[in-house]
Scaffold this active site. Structure first.
Site, short mmCIF file in Angstrom:
data_model
loop_
_atom_site.label_atom_id
_atom_site.label_comp_id
_atom_site.label_asym_id
_atom_site.label_seq_id
_atom_site.Cartn_x
_atom_site.Cartn_y
_atom_site.Cartn_z
N GLY A 1 48.92 82.69 -9.24
CA GLY A 1 47.72 83.51 -9.05
C GLY A 1 46.72 83.22 -10.14
CB SER A 2 43.74 85.06 -11.20
OG SER A 2 44.33 86.33 -11.43
CB THR A 3 43.97 82.47 -15.90
OG1 THR A 3 44.20 81.13 -15.42
CG2 THR A 3 44.20 82.52 -17.40
CB CYS B 1 45.18 76.47 -7.84
SG CYS B 1 46.49 75.51 -7.08
N GLY C 1 48.02 86.48 -14.60
CA GLY C 1 49.12 85.81 -15.30
C GLY C 1 49.29 86.36 -16.71
CD GLU D 1 52.95 76.26 -10.90
OE1 GLU D 1 51.89 75.70 -11.22
OE2 GLU D 1 54.04 75.68 -10.86
CE LYS E 1 52.08 92.02 -4.60
NZ LYS E 1 50.80 91.83 -3.85
CD GLU F 1 40.67 79.29 -10.14
OE1 GLU F 1 40.95 80.45 -10.49
OE2 GLU F 1 41.51 78.47 -9.75
P1 NAD Z 1 45.52 87.16 -8.11
O1 NAD Z 1 45.94 86.82 -9.49
O2 NAD Z 1 44.46 88.15 -7.92
O3 NAD Z 1 46.76 87.68 -7.27
C1 NAD Z 1 47.96 86.94 -7.19
C2 NAD Z 1 49.10 87.90 -6.90
O4 NAD Z 1 49.24 88.78 -8.00
C3 NAD Z 1 48.89 88.77 -5.66
O5 NAD Z 1 50.13 88.90 -5.00
C4 NAD Z 1 48.46 90.09 -6.26
O6 NAD Z 1 48.75 91.20 -5.44
C5 NAD Z 1 49.28 90.11 -7.52
N1 NAD Z 1 48.76 91.01 -8.56
C6 NAD Z 1 47.47 91.38 -8.80
N2 NAD Z 1 47.41 92.23 -9.85
C7 NAD Z 1 48.68 92.39 -10.29
C8 NAD Z 1 49.26 93.14 -11.35
N3 NAD Z 1 48.54 93.91 -12.16
N4 NAD Z 1 50.59 93.05 -11.51
C9 NAD Z 1 51.36 92.26 -10.72
N5 NAD Z 1 50.87 91.56 -9.69
C10 NAD Z 1 49.53 91.61 -9.49
O7 NAD Z 1 45.17 85.76 -7.43
P2 NAD Z 1 44.66 85.49 -5.95
O8 NAD Z 1 43.25 85.95 -5.88
O9 NAD Z 1 45.64 86.01 -4.95
O10 NAD Z 1 44.75 83.90 -5.87
C11 NAD Z 1 43.80 83.09 -6.41
C12 NAD Z 1 44.24 82.59 -7.78
O11 NAD Z 1 45.49 81.94 -7.68
C13 NAD Z 1 43.30 81.55 -8.32
O12 NAD Z 1 43.08 81.78 -9.68
C14 NAD Z 1 44.06 80.24 -8.12
O13 NAD Z 1 43.71 79.21 -8.97
C15 NAD Z 1 45.45 80.68 -8.34
N6 NAD Z 1 46.38 79.74 -7.72
C16 NAD Z 1 47.10 78.91 -8.53
C17 NAD Z 1 47.97 77.98 -7.97
C18 NAD Z 1 48.77 77.05 -8.84
O14 NAD Z 1 49.75 76.48 -8.36
N7 NAD Z 1 48.42 76.85 -10.09
C19 NAD Z 1 48.12 77.91 -6.59
C20 NAD Z 1 47.37 78.77 -5.80
C21 NAD Z 1 46.52 79.70 -6.38
#
Ligand code: NAD
Length: 498
Positions: A244-246, A301, A249, A267, A191, A401
């Protein structure tokens, strides 16, 4: 090689197909409810892709397809050499379609198309190739249980992996999950972020063209709440590999607990410190800070968003950072060959970044330069790289962040103070120390609580090194052969003689 002028990419844009349907069981599919959603292009605000708005029924179909492929053994039981051949063919196809994939990525996320081409597409293909080459080098074990038994300790794939990925480096992060998960014999339902699905859909069709059996790699496009959540709650998914975001997560862990106790690898975010002592090579440090914080418009990130600098060299370092930023890190339309950074992901995110900047100023942070909306006349979402000084580590710019091109600068006097400030964050993804004193470099890098610590450099990486975080930056590692372990578990087979 083509001459990659702006006109070249404008022409390519006029003929490119923006395939926004899901890819399930080896074919493109509209969402079952027939719903779609539209994206605006970050580079100019013009209409971008129209995508299938996948929901529960689409996730169910993709998971069922992945499960069928897994149970049939059509992929996991293939000879290792054959798996390797197919994955290498996939990597070759990614390279053969590099310009198309780069354009799709840039249309979606607004980064310079040459960065998409030379970094994102390249590292995606290299990642698939890395795991292709591991496929026929994985050994199982025989446990030391004595002569009367032969006990195999087999590493077996988990089954169906749900991968949920973000929009900042879509193709690279997809490859970090797909490579080891598929090489280990699993099936995957991906996804992608709703902002960046085009490259994921194309990767899936290229995988099937390379010979990956239908169902082994499926993509469901859609929103996090509507498609990501049912994937993470699904009773027939064995693991979620999430980047994605904490904040999200945390939800993913909850979904795993509420459903089938599936495994989770996270991550997450970061607020990485880059620490500069007064004996450091300040030119090297300034370059590392500027590129480490502003590359990809700060949407990284592990960006070096917190500069901790010894007080006596703060002013000269900031001047050097400003000079490098102005001369080397050109912000321009993503099709311009000179562009080093482009647009932010969307209008809402741009306003969020500008909001953080306004809040920071209100708290007393002083703007040294930049951090303003620019190129507004293009209709795109651009913020210039900027630096804040006179800060303390409790200000929001130093703690949150921001995910934009904004550097928070905090000065220190002693090594103990620098270490305390560096570790005073909820995150633990990455960090760096700049000093010519190698005893101190060793001491400091050992004490910095982060998944990766660089010494006198920043953002060097290789597929051979694990990547991921401590603390609220998550757990589990992408990259390297160790990433395979996360998609497998041990199975003991005990045979008794006599
Ligand atoms: P996000 O957490 O908003 O979204 C990430 C993914 O999660 C997307 O595919 C989104 O559709 C999905 N998502 C959102 N809500 C959800 C839910 N309730 N249930 C299941 N899936 C859901 O993050 P973003 O804005 O896409 O990306 C930015 C974040 O990602 C930043 O916090 C960044 O630090 C982090 N990031 C971390 C790494 C790493 O390797 N540590 C790498 C890249 C980005």
């Amino acid at each position: 090689m083509a001459d990659f002028t702006r006109e070249y990419w404008e022409t390519a844009l006029s003929s490119i197909v923006l395939e926004g349907r899901c890819f399930i069981d080896g074919e493109y599919r509209c969402a079952k409810l027939g719903r779609t959603f539209a994206r605006a292009r970050p580079m100019d605000g013009q209409p971008g892709a129209v995508l299938a708005r996948g929901e529960v029924a689409d996730i169910d179909a993709a998971v069922a397809s992945a499960r069928r492929a897994f149970e049939s053994g059509i992929w996991r039981h293939k000879e290792p050499g054959e798996k390797k051949r197919i994955l290498l063919a996939w990597a070759d196809l990614i390279r053969a379609h590099a310009e198309e994939l780069a354009l799709l990525e840039t249309i979606d996320v607004g980064k310079p198309v040459l960065a998409s081409l030379n970094v994102d597409v390249k590292l995606c293909a290299d990642g698939i190739q890395y795991y292709a080459e591991v496929t026929d080098k994985l050994y199982d074990e025989i446990a030391p249980t004595g002569r009367q038994s032969r006990v195999l300790v087999r590493k077996v794939p988990l089954g169906v992996i749900g991968a949920i990925t973000p929009w900042n480096y879509p193709m690279i992060i997809d490859a970090w999950k797909l490579g080891p998960a598929i090489a280990a014999g699993n099936s995957v339902v991906l996804k992608p972020a709703e902002q960046s699905s085009l490259s994921a859909v194309r990767l899936a069709s290229l995988a099937v063209e390379a010979g990956l059996p239908p169902g082994v790699f499926n993509v469901v496009t859609g929103y996090g709440e509507e498609a990501g959540k049912p994937l993470a709650l699904h009773m027939d998914v064995d693991m979620i590999a999430f980047t994605g975001s904490t904040e999200v997560g945390r939800l993913i862990m909850g979904y795993a607990a509420q459903s089938n106790i599936k495994r989770v690898a996270l991550e997450l975010g970061g607020k990485s410190p880059l620490v500069v002592f007064d004996d450091a090579d300040l030119d090297a440090a300034a370059s590392a800070v500027a590129w480490g914080c502003f590359y990809n418009s700060g949407e990284t990130c592990h960006a070096s968003t917190r500069l901790l600098v010894q007080r006596s060299v703060q002013q000269v370092l900031i001047e050097k950072i400003e000079a490098i930023t102005r001369s080397d890190i050109t912000l321009a339309h993503p099709f311009e060959p000179s562009a080093q950074i482009g647009a932010l992901i969307d209008e809402a995110h741009m306003h969020k970044v500008l909001g953080f900047i306004a809040d920071g100023e209100e708290e007393g942070a002083r703007r040294a330069f930049g951090a303003e909306r620019v190129l507004a006349e293009t209709g795109g979402y651009y913020v210039s790289p900027g630096v804040f000084v006179d800060m303390t580590n409790d200000m929001s710019l130093a703690r949150q962040e921001i995910f934009g091109p904004v550097l928070a600068t905090i000065s220190f006097d002693t090594e103990e103070e620098a270490l305390r400030l560096a570790n005073d964050t909820i995150y633990g993804l990455a960090g760096a120390v700049f000093t010519r004193d190698m005893d101190r470099a060793h001491r400091f890098s050992e004490a910095l609580h982060a998944g990766t610590v660089w010494i006198n450099t920043y953002d060097r990486s290789s597929f051979s090194t694990p990547f991921g975080g401590f603390k609220q930056s998550g757990f589990g590692r992408d990259r390297s052969v160790h990433a395979i372990d996360k998609y497998c578990d041990y199975k003991t087979i005990w045979q008794q003689f006599g």
